[in-house]
Enzyme design. Structure first.
Site, PDB file in Angstrom:
ATOM      1  N   GLU A 125       0.425  -0.819   2.993  1.00  0.00           N
ATOM      2  CA  GLU A 125       1.226   0.207   3.755  1.00  0.00           C
ATOM      3  C   GLU A 125       2.429  -0.074   4.349  1.00  0.00           C
ATOM      4  O   GLU A 125       2.923   0.361   5.190  1.00  0.00           O
ATOM      5  CB  GLU A 125       0.210   0.309   5.221  1.00  0.00           C
ATOM      6  CG  GLU A 125      -1.145   0.822   4.906  1.00  0.00           C
ATOM      7  CD  GLU A 125      -1.119   2.274   4.076  1.00  0.00           C
ATOM      8  OE1 GLU A 125      -0.033   3.040   4.347  1.00  0.00           O
ATOM      9  OE2 GLU A 125      -2.002   2.560   3.527  1.00  0.00           O
ATOM     10  N   ASP A 215       2.477   5.651  -4.237  1.00  0.00           N
ATOM     11  CA  ASP A 215       0.900   5.860  -4.361  1.00  0.00           C
ATOM     12  C   ASP A 215       0.479   6.489  -5.653  1.00  0.00           C
ATOM     13  O   ASP A 215       1.079   7.522  -5.876  1.00  0.00           O
ATOM     14  CB  ASP A 215       0.472   6.502  -3.209  1.00  0.00           C
ATOM     15  CG  ASP A 215       0.663   5.839  -1.934  1.00  0.00           C
ATOM     16  OD1 ASP A 215       0.678   4.592  -1.835  1.00  0.00           O
ATOM     17  OD2 ASP A 215       0.658   6.425  -0.677  1.00  0.00           O
TER      18      ASP A 215
END
Length: 682
Positions: A125, A215
């Site tokens: 993250e 991602d």
């Protein structure tokens, strides 16, 4: 390749530990499988891959074709593997020893399976704290990646972020690669020509790098992307265009790190990506931040404001959500005693419980997804089972750092935890055999994105369609707005635990219970209690008041005593307030499948009422258990399904987080209740 832009391209693959099989299957069918199918045709294209350890286990076990393609590309030299924590924890919120161990676990797995020793690390993250550097160095990591936003928060200008910078902490060193925002928003969302032009715009110096690491789910799992990336062959065309362009050279991060000099030195603040900082704020502050940004204007923000206008830090989620903090502090508690337990099963359960997904909330569900919280508690309970065996004990701690004791009642079949900070309420109700926490509920809170519904925005098209220049990113996706969603927005002024004390009157009913706007005269629902811990029982007490109409001294005392299949309890209340009141004992329980729950022999409805009863029987047919709460006085029973409205990647989701029960007993000045909570096999 002279005067070329070095393209450092990487993808990050992750699914939460024990995520649903259908989610993994969908990921493989729409994203991971098609991506590597395309990339297998172009082994000369060099790129980086990070895959969390648990997800790679699933791919190897259940999707051998995909695993074989990844392995072949690694053998051909196409892939450089990046490490991270094996079960994808946010590294800055787990203890130092666990950081190193989890990274080394993934290092070892990559070395065993793919014959590489990773020197790069995917920063989960993109949550950065400089205290990570010594541990990353210990684990053999030389470089990591984070957003260019991280650098801009430290005062760096965007145009110089085309290489890596060195940083240190206490003498331990690491290289930091800035991921470019323009590339993240171009790949794969804009057409190939635009993406190529964006890459080539980094041809500023001889050693300039276009850096992207993002991602993998954007390549097929995000709304609208499967059609765009694969059916319309965006990825195939993009790879071919890159390889055909003599001004672009694909390169591994490790190659660039070895052959190019650093751009200089950088010290960065505690920060994640911009949206994460925005999400971590309280709702009111998020709305203020959005207003400031709007007032500044997008152009001025990108040119000047990005350095100064920012949200909170990731750890704010632990302040914002008590449920998140509780999970986190339970894992810290377990980590502290890991070396004294010395059981491999304990260690594995602890590391799985440290996965990050259930601890925060943004565009994706995270904390708001009950199954993710269930999975976290599954491994917390599994670790506790290895820790305690069949011991029976009562102990207290202050691990949640709020200054108040938590009392843990450990039994061979169950673990109960009570919280002095919140009314001596039940905050954890663990079935040790089923590895399930029936108290895993979620309080209904104000979220900034609710404003979109409350402002009566017109209904818009939910489907996201490709446009001429590409498709929209998830952060700008349209949402569907209607009255049903607006009416679902309800906020609780107290935490939805169990054994919650309310003092109301004859106006209390099912409707105002659901909407959390019933009359409340006491100050016991969300206030702290004193604790007296005995050998077999614990007593919580508060000298508070009833405000009818002015404050009258009132004392409430609750005791819990373990029995063979649960615990007995007593509730004593004395007040000088003269009036007829209703004492409401509220419980909130969570279940894995609400269609397999019965209340007092009847199927669970959206809401319900039983006129007079002395027991509440909850049949959890999935776990084959009956939870029975009995009182020695008759009561009226109200219940409703507790639902939260949260934003998702495709709009809004209404999720059932538990069932709220209200046991209503009339009294005047004095109340003396005795009862029990017991669990039996069915």
């Amino acid at each position: 390749m002279a005067n070329s832009t070095k393209l450092l391209f990487g993808i990050h693959m992750h699914q939460p530990v024990d995520n649903f099989n259908w989610v993994i299957k969908k990921g493989v069918e729409t994203c991971y499988g098609p991506f590597f199918e395309v990339m297998s045709q172009y082994p000369e294209f060099k790129f980086a891959v990070h895959c969390s350890g648990w997800l790679m286990e699933q791919i190897e076990e259940k999707h051998p074709k995909l695993y074989s393609q990844i392995k072949t590309l690694a053998e051909q030299g196409s892939i450089e593997f990046f490490s991270a924590g094996y079960y994808e924890p946010i590294l800055s919120v787990i203890p130092s020893k666990d950081r190193v161990t989890q990274i080394e676990m993934l290092n070892d797995s990559i070395k065993t399976d793919f014959k590489q020793e990773p020197k790069g690390l995917w920063l989960t993250e993109r949550v950065w704290e400089s205290s990570l550097i010594p541990d990353l160095s210990t684990a053999g990591i030389n470089y990591t990646v984070m957003d260019d936003y991280h650098f801009q928060c430290a005062g760096f200008d965007e145009e110089i972020l085309d290489g890596y910078y060195m940083s240190e902490e206490g003498g331990a060193e690491i290289a930091l690669f800035p991921i470019n925002k323009q590339l993240r928003y171009a790949i794969p969302f804009l057409n190939v020509d635009t993406a190529i032009k964006t890459i080539k715009s980094f041809n500023r110096k001889e050693n300039s790098a276009a850096i992207i690491f993002d991602d993998a789910e954007k390549f097929g799992m995000w709304p609208g992307t499967y059609e765009w990336v694969y059916e319309k062959e965006w990825l195939k065309n993009f790879v071919e265009a890159v390889l055909a362009d003599e001004q672009i050279e694909t390169m591994h991060y490790g190659e660039y790190y070895k052959q190019e000099r650093t751009r200089g030195i950088a010290y960065l603040p505690n920060v994640s990506y911009y949206e994460m900082g925005e999400w971590s704020l309280r709702a009111e502050d998020t709305l203020k931040l959005e207003a400031f940004k709007k007032e500044m204007g997008q152009k001025r923000y990108e040119e000047e404001g990005v350095k100064f206008l920012k949200g909170g830090i990731w750890k704010n989620f632990l302040v914002k959500y008590e449920e998140s903090n509780r999970i986190h502090k339970r894992t810290l508690e377990l980590s502290k005693i890991r070396e004294s337990v010395k059981k491999p099963a304990f260690d594995t359960a602890l590391y799985k419980a440290q996965t990050n997904d259930a601890l925060w909330h943004g565009v994706f569900g995270g904390l708001y997804l009950p199954n993710l919280r269930d999975n976290a508690y599954k491994y917390i309970i599994e670790a506790e089972h290895a820790r305690y065996g069949r011991k029976h004990r009562l102990e207290s701690d202050q691990n949640e750092l709020d200054g108040y004791e938590k009392v843990k009642m450990v039994m061979p079949k169950f673990i109960f935890r009570f919280d002095a900070a919140h009314g001596g309420q039940l905050v954890e109700f663990d079935n040790r055999k089923a590895l399930f926490n029936w108290q895993n509920t979620l309080t209904r809170r104000k979220e900034a994105y609710h404003q979109k519904l409350l402002e009566n925005a017109p209904e818009v098209e939910e489907e996201i369609k490709p446009v001429a220049d590409g498709i929209d990113t998830i952060h700008h996706a349209n949402i569907k707005v209607d009255d049903e969603l607006r009416n679902a927005i309800i906020y609780d002024w107290y935490l939805k635990n169990s054994f919650v004390d309310h003092i109301s009157d004859e106006r209390f009913n099912g409707d105002n219970f659901r909407h959390c706007n019933f009359p409340e005269y006491g100050d016991f629902t969300n206030q702290a209690f004193e604790v007296e811990l005995g050998k077999e029982s614990v007593t919580f007490s508060r000298d508070g008041g009833l405000y009818f109409p002015d404050k009258e001294p009132t004392r409430l005392e609750k005791s819990y005593t373990s029995n063979k299949s649960g615990f007995d309890f007593t509730i004593k209340l004395n007040t000088k307030s003269d009036g007829d009141f209703s004492y409401v004992l509220e419980h909130n329980f969570h279940f894995a499948d609400y269609e397999l729950v019965a209340i007092n022999g009847e199927p669970l409805a959206d809401e319900g009422k039983f006129e007079t009863s002395r027991s509440l029987q909850i049949h959890d047919k999935l776990l084959k258990r009956m939870i029975t709460i009995e009182l020695d006085q008759p009561f009226e029973l109200y219940y409703f399904q507790l639902s939260t409205l949260s934003q998702s990647e495709e709009g809004f989701d209404l999720s059932v987080q538990g069932v709220s029960f209200a046991m209503v007993v009339p009294f005047s000045q004095t109340l003396n209740l005795k009862g029990s909570l017991e669990v039996s096999d069915v």
